[in-house]
Every structure is written in structure tokens, then in C-alpha cells.
Design a protein around this motif. Structure first.
Motif, PDB file in Angstrom:
ATOM      1  N   HIS A  75      23.833 -43.682  35.800  1.00 19.07           N
ATOM      2  CA  HIS A  75      23.255 -44.426  36.919  1.00 19.07           C
ATOM      3  C   HIS A  75      22.352 -43.526  37.759  1.00 19.07           C
ATOM      4  O   HIS A  75      22.349 -42.321  37.598  1.00 19.07           O
ATOM      5  CB  HIS A  75      24.337 -45.085  37.789  1.00 19.07           C
ATOM      6  CG  HIS A  75      25.156 -44.143  38.611  1.00 19.07           C
ATOM      7  ND1 HIS A  75      26.476 -43.885  38.354  1.00 19.07           N
ATOM      8  CD2 HIS A  75      24.853 -43.398  39.702  1.00 19.07           C
ATOM      9  CE1 HIS A  75      26.944 -43.023  39.245  1.00 19.07           C
ATOM     10  NE2 HIS A  75      25.973 -42.709  40.076  1.00 19.07           N
ATOM     11  N   LEU A  76      21.613 -44.176  38.640  1.00 23.61           N
ATOM     12  CA  LEU A  76      20.760 -43.500  39.610  1.00 23.61           C
ATOM     13  C   LEU A  76      21.435 -43.628  40.964  1.00 23.61           C
ATOM     14  O   LEU A  76      22.086 -44.636  41.228  1.00 23.61           O
ATOM     15  CB  LEU A  76      19.393 -44.166  39.677  1.00 23.61           C
ATOM     16  CG  LEU A  76      18.657 -44.318  38.359  1.00 23.61           C
ATOM     17  CD1 LEU A  76      17.449 -45.219  38.535  1.00 23.61           C
ATOM     18  CD2 LEU A  76      18.248 -42.959  37.845  1.00 23.61           C
ATOM     19  N   ALA A  77      21.280 -42.654  41.836  1.00 20.14           N
ATOM     20  CA  ALA A  77      21.854 -42.724  43.178  1.00 20.14           C
ATOM     21  C   ALA A  77      20.730 -42.698  44.206  1.00 20.14           C
ATOM     22  O   ALA A  77      19.920 -41.776  44.211  1.00 20.14           O
ATOM     23  CB  ALA A  77      22.821 -41.566  43.417  1.00 20.14           C
ATOM     24  N   TRP A  78      20.693 -43.711  45.057  1.00 21.76           N
ATOM     25  CA  TRP A  78      19.708 -43.820  46.133  1.00 21.76           C
ATOM     26  C   TRP A  78      20.433 -43.546  47.441  1.00 21.76           C
ATOM     27  O   TRP A  78      21.419 -44.216  47.752  1.00 21.76           O
ATOM     28  CB  TRP A  78      19.105 -45.218  46.164  1.00 21.76           C
ATOM     29  CG  TRP A  78      18.514 -45.640  44.867  1.00 21.76           C
ATOM     30  CD1 TRP A  78      19.124 -46.390  43.894  1.00 21.76           C
ATOM     31  CD2 TRP A  78      17.210 -45.370  44.381  1.00 21.76           C
ATOM     32  NE1 TRP A  78      18.274 -46.586  42.859  1.00 21.76           N
ATOM     33  CE2 TRP A  78      17.081 -45.976  43.124  1.00 21.76           C
ATOM     34  CE3 TRP A  78      16.127 -44.674  44.897  1.00 21.76           C
ATOM     35  CZ2 TRP A  78      15.915 -45.907  42.373  1.00 21.76           C
ATOM     36  CZ3 TRP A  78      14.972 -44.606  44.152  1.00 21.76           C
ATOM     37  CH2 TRP A  78      14.877 -45.219  42.907  1.00 21.76           C
ATOM     38  N   GLN A  79      19.951 -42.579  48.218  1.00 21.38           N
ATOM     39  CA  GLN A  79      20.600 -42.224  49.473  1.00 21.38           C
ATOM     40  C   GLN A  79      19.992 -43.000  50.635  1.00 21.38           C
ATOM     41  O   GLN A  79      18.771 -43.129  50.734  1.00 21.38           O
ATOM     42  CB  GLN A  79      20.454 -40.726  49.740  1.00 21.38           C
ATOM     43  CG  GLN A  79      21.204 -40.278  50.984  1.00 21.38           C
ATOM     44  CD  GLN A  79      21.167 -38.774  51.176  1.00 21.38           C
ATOM     45  OE1 GLN A  79      20.679 -38.042  50.326  1.00 21.38           O
ATOM     46  NE2 GLN A  79      21.696 -38.320  52.293  1.00 21.38           N
ATOM     47  N   VAL A  80      20.852 -43.523  51.501  1.00 21.01           N
ATOM     48  CA  VAL A  80      20.413 -44.167  52.740  1.00 21.01           C
ATOM     49  C   VAL A  80      20.721 -43.229  53.907  1.00 21.01           C
ATOM     50  O   VAL A  80      21.500 -42.292  53.781  1.00 21.01           O
ATOM     51  CB  VAL A  80      21.057 -45.560  52.943  1.00 21.01           C
ATOM     52  CG1 VAL A  80      20.586 -46.534  51.860  1.00 21.01           C
ATOM     53  CG2 VAL A  80      22.578 -45.482  52.958  1.00 21.01           C
ATOM     54  N   ASP A  81      20.113 -43.511  55.048  1.00 19.15           N
ATOM     55  CA  ASP A  81      20.182 -42.611  56.190  1.00 19.15           C
ATOM     56  C   ASP A  81      21.398 -42.838  57.084  1.00 19.15           C
ATOM     57  O   ASP A  81      21.865 -41.907  57.726  1.00 19.15           O
ATOM     58  CB  ASP A  81      18.895 -42.768  57.007  1.00 19.15           C
ATOM     59  CG  ASP A  81      18.641 -41.625  57.962  1.00 19.15           C
ATOM     60  OD1 ASP A  81      19.159 -40.513  57.720  1.00 19.15           O
ATOM     61  OD2 ASP A  81      17.924 -41.839  58.946  1.00 19.15           O
ATOM     62  N   THR A  82      21.922 -44.066  57.148  1.00 16.94           N
ATOM     63  CA  THR A  82      23.044 -44.363  58.040  1.00 16.94           C
ATOM     64  C   THR A  82      24.099 -45.198  57.316  1.00 16.94           C
ATOM     65  O   THR A  82      23.813 -45.865  56.323  1.00 16.94           O
ATOM     66  CB  THR A  82      22.591 -45.152  59.293  1.00 16.94           C
ATOM     67  OG1 THR A  82      22.151 -46.452  58.886  1.00 16.94           O
ATOM     68  CG2 THR A  82      21.482 -44.424  60.055  1.00 16.94           C
ATOM     69  N   ILE A  83      25.303 -45.183  57.849  1.00 18.32           N
ATOM     70  CA  ILE A  83      26.387 -45.996  57.284  1.00 18.32           C
ATOM     71  C   ILE A  83      26.079 -47.487  57.455  1.00 18.32           C
ATOM     72  O   ILE A  83      26.448 -48.304  56.617  1.00 18.32           O
ATOM     73  CB  ILE A  83      27.762 -45.604  57.891  1.00 18.32           C
ATOM     74  CG1 ILE A  83      28.921 -46.211  57.099  1.00 18.32           C
ATOM     75  CG2 ILE A  83      27.845 -45.972  59.361  1.00 18.32           C
ATOM     76  CD1 ILE A  83      29.137 -45.599  55.737  1.00 18.32           C
ATOM     77  N   GLU A  84      25.338 -47.836  58.515  1.00 16.91           N
ATOM     78  CA  GLU A  84      24.931 -49.235  58.707  1.00 16.91           C
ATOM     79  C   GLU A  84      24.015 -49.689  57.577  1.00 16.91           C
ATOM     80  O   GLU A  84      24.107 -50.827  57.114  1.00 16.91           O
ATOM     81  CB  GLU A  84      24.214 -49.419  60.057  1.00 16.91           C
ATOM     82  CG  GLU A  84      25.122 -49.273  61.267  1.00 16.91           C
ATOM     83  CD  GLU A  84      25.267 -47.833  61.754  1.00 16.91           C
ATOM     84  OE1 GLU A  84      25.957 -47.632  62.767  1.00 16.91           O
ATOM     85  OE2 GLU A  84      24.714 -46.899  61.127  1.00 16.91           O
ATOM     86  N   GLU A  85      23.141 -48.794  57.124  1.00 17.20           N
ATOM     87  CA  GLU A  85      22.264 -49.126  55.997  1.00 17.20           C
ATOM     88  C   GLU A  85      23.071 -49.315  54.717  1.00 17.20           C
ATOM     89  O   GLU A  85      22.735 -50.157  53.887  1.00 17.20           O
ATOM     90  CB  GLU A  85      21.197 -48.055  55.800  1.00 17.20           C
ATOM     91  CG  GLU A  85      20.173 -48.036  56.905  1.00 17.20           C
ATOM     92  CD  GLU A  85      19.181 -46.893  56.792  1.00 17.20           C
ATOM     93  OE1 GLU A  85      18.105 -47.035  57.381  1.00 17.20           O
ATOM     94  OE2 GLU A  85      19.470 -45.868  56.126  1.00 17.20           O
TER      95      GLU A  85
END
Length: 171
Positions: A75-85
């Protein structure tokens, strides 16, 4: 001798239906097609907050393309900036019928999905570096208590990159 890349710049996937995959990544991730290469039946997409030329390449191979499970990309992993995201990504994946699961890996919190061709991906949020503690050298696969993580980490940015229109974020 070795070298040390900074991060994954982009990923390229083979897909059975190029237009369907473009729609999926646009509707679920908000990606925009920034270039097409008709000779290769390919499209190149960019995330809305990315500074990359493209974040994802899609090459349409048609329905007769091989389906392989085994050695190779998982799989690929995409990082988000906040836990809300991360919570918003979970909701979007569920609405799109693409949600496949979620877990806590200690220093990272993750939700999982799959695109229309079954290509799996992870959307992850990382704890602030100083909070890794015992997870410095561990990556458990535990239940994700997303409501609890939202209460604990609300507003904490950790992506470690420049976000257009925002301030520098350090991991």
C-alpha cells in the motif's frame, strides 16, 4: 555507500479504468489532474496542498491487466497534518465505500482504504516527535480510538512540511 531520500515524492499505479480512477482520487482525495499523456493512457494528479509537480501517476492498462497479490507493493501511505484531517478522511472513505479499516501504530494513527482497482492505501497522522516515547522503536497494530485521539491531539499539526498558505510545521 548509501543515499538518504527526504520523502516519497510520488507513486504510480496501474489501473484498469483510467477515468474511473481519476474520478475516485479527485472525489476522495481532492486531487486534480495536472497532466495527461494520451500515448501512454496516463494521468498525473496533484494533491491540493502539495508542492509537488504530481503526487500520483495513473496508467490505464484496461480490464485485462494482471491482478497480482503477493510480492510487490502492499500500500501507499498519505500523511495528513492534523488528527481532525484523519477523522475527515475516515468519513470520506466511508462515504465513498472505500474504507477498509483503521489502527493505531503507536506513533502513528491510520485509516485504510482501497481504490476501485483494489490498490490499498493508508491515510496516517503522526504524533509530535517528542510524544513517541516507547514507540520510538515499535510499531504495534492496535485498536484506534479515534474519538479519544481527537480529544487528546486536537489542533496539533505534525506533517513536517510547508503547507501553502500556512506556516512551517516541524515534525
Amino acid at each position: 555507500m548509501s543515499f538518504s531520500p527526504v520523502r516519497l515524492n510520488h507513486a504510480v499505479l496501474f489501473v484498469t479504468d483510467l477515468e474511473r480512477s481519476e474520478r475516485f482520487y479527485h472525489q476522495v482525495f481532492g486531487m486534480e489532474v495536472i497532466a495527461r499523456e494520451p500515448r501512454a493512457n496516463a494521468a498525473f494528479l496533484r494533491l491540493p496542498r502539495s508542492g509537488n509537480h504530481h503526487d500520483l501517476g495513473l496508467f490505464g492498462i484496461g480490464p485485462a491487466g494482471p491482478k497480482r497479490r503477493g510480492v510487490g507493493l502492499y500500500h501507499l501511505a498519505w500523511q495528513v497534518d492534523t488528527i481532525e484531517e484523519l477523522a475527515a478522511a475516515r468519513d470520506e472513505l466511508m462515504a465513498a465505500g472505500a474504507y477498509t479499516g483503521e489502527s493505531s501504530h503507536g506513533a502513528t494513527k491510520s485509516v485504510y482504504g482501497a481504490d476501485p482497482d483494489g490498490n490499498e492505501f493508508e491515510i496516517m497522522w503522526m504524533l509530535p516527535r517528542e510524544a513517541w516515547g516507547d514507540y520510538e522503536h515499535a510499531a504495534p497494530i492496535d485498536h484506534l480510538d479515534l474519538p479519544g485521539e481527537l480529544r487528546r491531539w486536537s489542533g496539533m499539526r505534525t506533517a513536517g512540511s510547508f503547507v501553502p498558505g500556512g506556516e512551517e510545521v516541524r515534525s
